[in-house]
Design a protein around this motif. Structure first.
Motif, mmCIF file in Angstrom:
data_model
loop_
_atom_site.group_PDB
_atom_site.id
_atom_site.type_symbol
_atom_site.label_atom_id
_atom_site.label_comp_id
_atom_site.label_asym_id
_atom_site.label_seq_id
_atom_site.Cartn_x
_atom_site.Cartn_y
_atom_site.Cartn_z
ATOM 1 N N GLU A 54 0.824 -1.204 0.000
ATOM 2 C CA GLU A 54 0.000 0.000 0.000
ATOM 3 C C GLU A 54 0.862 1.259 0.000
ATOM 4 O OE1 GLU A 54 -3.240 0.470 -0.444
ATOM 5 O OE2 GLU A 54 -3.304 -1.679 -0.853
ATOM 6 N N ALA A 55 2.009 1.205 0.702
ATOM 7 C CA ALA A 55 2.916 2.358 0.705
ATOM 8 C C ALA A 55 3.462 2.606 -0.695
ATOM 9 C CB ALA A 55 4.054 2.123 1.694
ATOM 10 N N GLU A 56 3.765 1.537 -1.418
ATOM 11 C CA GLU A 56 4.286 1.681 -2.787
ATOM 12 C C GLU A 56 3.195 2.179 -3.738
ATOM 13 O OE1 GLU A 56 7.836 -1.670 -2.485
ATOM 14 O OE2 GLU A 56 5.782 -2.274 -2.970
ATOM 15 N N MET A 62 1.500 9.395 -6.229
ATOM 16 C CA MET A 62 2.164 10.698 -6.178
ATOM 17 C C MET A 62 2.850 11.017 -7.499
ATOM 18 S SD MET A 62 3.778 10.714 -2.324
ATOM 19 C CE MET A 62 4.627 12.265 -2.636
ATOM 20 N N ALA A 63 3.329 9.968 -8.176
ATOM 21 C CA ALA A 63 4.050 10.182 -9.436
ATOM 22 C C ALA A 63 3.125 10.379 -10.622
ATOM 23 C CB ALA A 63 4.980 8.996 -9.697
ATOM 24 N N VAL A 64 1.910 9.791 -10.593
ATOM 25 C CA VAL A 64 1.088 9.784 -11.806
ATOM 26 C C VAL A 64 -0.194 10.622 -11.706
ATOM 27 C CG1 VAL A 64 1.945 7.499 -12.449
ATOM 28 C CG2 VAL A 64 -0.196 7.680 -11.157
ATOM 29 N N GLU A 65 -0.586 11.039 -10.506
ATOM 30 C CA GLU A 65 -1.836 11.799 -10.377
ATOM 31 C C GLU A 65 -1.733 13.112 -11.138
ATOM 32 O OE1 GLU A 65 -5.026 13.201 -6.927
ATOM 33 O OE2 GLU A 65 -3.043 12.471 -6.356
ATOM 34 N N ASN A 66 -2.812 13.475 -11.780
ATOM 35 C CA ASN A 66 -2.852 14.693 -12.583
ATOM 36 C C ASN A 66 -2.910 15.915 -11.666
ATOM 37 O OD1 ASN A 66 -3.294 16.736 -14.373
ATOM 38 N ND2 ASN A 66 -5.188 15.892 -15.245
ATOM 39 N N PRO A 67 -1.854 16.741 -11.629
ATOM 40 C CA PRO A 67 -1.862 17.901 -10.732
ATOM 41 C C PRO A 67 -2.937 18.925 -11.079
ATOM 42 C CG PRO A 67 0.011 18.009 -12.221
ATOM 43 C CD PRO A 67 -0.619 16.656 -12.415
ATOM 44 N N GLU A 68 -3.351 18.938 -12.354
ATOM 45 C CA GLU A 68 -4.373 19.892 -12.779
ATOM 46 C C GLU A 68 -5.783 19.391 -12.488
ATOM 47 O OE1 GLU A 68 -3.613 20.481 -16.869
ATOM 48 O OE2 GLU A 68 -1.603 21.310 -16.575
ATOM 49 N N TYR A 91 8.261 -4.483 -7.851
ATOM 50 C CA TYR A 91 6.983 -5.036 -7.375
ATOM 51 C C TYR A 91 6.691 -6.409 -7.968
ATOM 52 C CZ TYR A 91 6.642 0.059 -6.840
ATOM 53 O OH TYR A 91 6.905 1.390 -6.578
ATOM 54 N N GLN A 92 7.753 -7.161 -8.270
ATOM 55 C CA GLN A 92 7.558 -8.490 -8.839
ATOM 56 C C GLN A 92 7.049 -9.447 -7.753
ATOM 57 O OE1 GLN A 92 11.001 -9.661 -11.019
ATOM 58 N NE2 GLN A 92 9.994 -11.348 -12.056
ATOM 59 N N PRO A 93 6.099 -10.320 -8.076
ATOM 60 C CA PRO A 93 5.572 -11.242 -7.063
ATOM 61 C C PRO A 93 6.664 -12.154 -6.511
ATOM 62 C CG PRO A 93 4.196 -11.241 -9.037
ATOM 63 C CD PRO A 93 5.435 -10.479 -9.384
#
Length: 204
Positions: A54-56, A62-68, A91-93
């Motif tokens: 969940e932390a990842e 945070m990296a992909v959310e649209n700031p606008e 994030y490999q199983p």
């Protein structure tokens, strides 16, 4: 997401890896505008075969959310970031061997099983705790109904269904990377001072 002219940003698809990611994204693009709700990102990432905590997941958001447009993610942000994650094998199983080793460490008496009480305590109090719904879903598969224990080798066999070939997105990424290796690092020309640094003037 719109460009400066108010037009939707085009998102070119260049290879099979990008197509796989875009297809998973588009399942949740209910408006057909290359945008999904941030709450769908964890489901999309895990549907692709990645296993972030969940932390990842929060780091991804945070990296992909649209700031606008807070609360939404556009494919133009998600696609390159997700390609990089998969290409780097993040994030490999866990493998069956890794899972077995983890269970064996917890099974200090080497009995081949864990009790329902022990596994419930571990899953809800240690590391990244499971919610009650997640725990119930796990126990439904893991618990032997006759002994009320978790025979973990059997559970791992039930749990592990590794995708074959390029159904495994990491193997697909390896093939794409092999076909299109990254360009060599750019060599910066040395300056004259760097060439002369440390040289001595010969005696005349």
């Amino acid at each position: 997401m719109l460009d400066d002219d108010g037009e939707d940003i085009p998102v070119p698809i260049n290879n099979d890896l990008e197509r796989r990611i875009a297809d998973a994204f588009e399942v949740f693009d209910h408006a057909g505008n290359k945008t999904v709700d941030v709450r769908e990102i964890a489901t999309i990432v895990r549907a692709l075969g990645c296993c972030p905590t969940e932390a990842e997941i929060q780091e991804i958001l945070m990296a992909v959310e649209n700031p606008e447009s807070p609360g939404s993610v556009h494919l133009s942000n998600f696609l390159p970031y997700m390609c990089q994650i998969v290409t780097e094998h993040k994030y490999q199983p866990a493998s069956p061997a890794q899972l077995l080793e983890a269970f064996q460490i917890l099974d200090s008496d080497k009995r081949g099983f864990l009790t329902k009480e022990h596994i419930s305590t571990l899953m809800t109090q240690d590391g990244e705790p499971f919610t009650q719904d997640e725990l119930d879903e796990m126990l439904e598969i893991a618990i032997d109904p006759h002994t009320q224990t978790v025979p973990y080798e059997y559970y791992i066999n039930q749990l592990m269904c590794e995708p074959e070939g390029e159904k495994n997105i990491y193997k697909l990424a390896d093939r794409i990377l092999k076909e299109n290796p990254p360009p060599p690092p750019r060599t910066v020309p040395r300056s004259l001072s760097q060439f002369l640094h440390g040289m001595t003037v010969p005696n005349v």
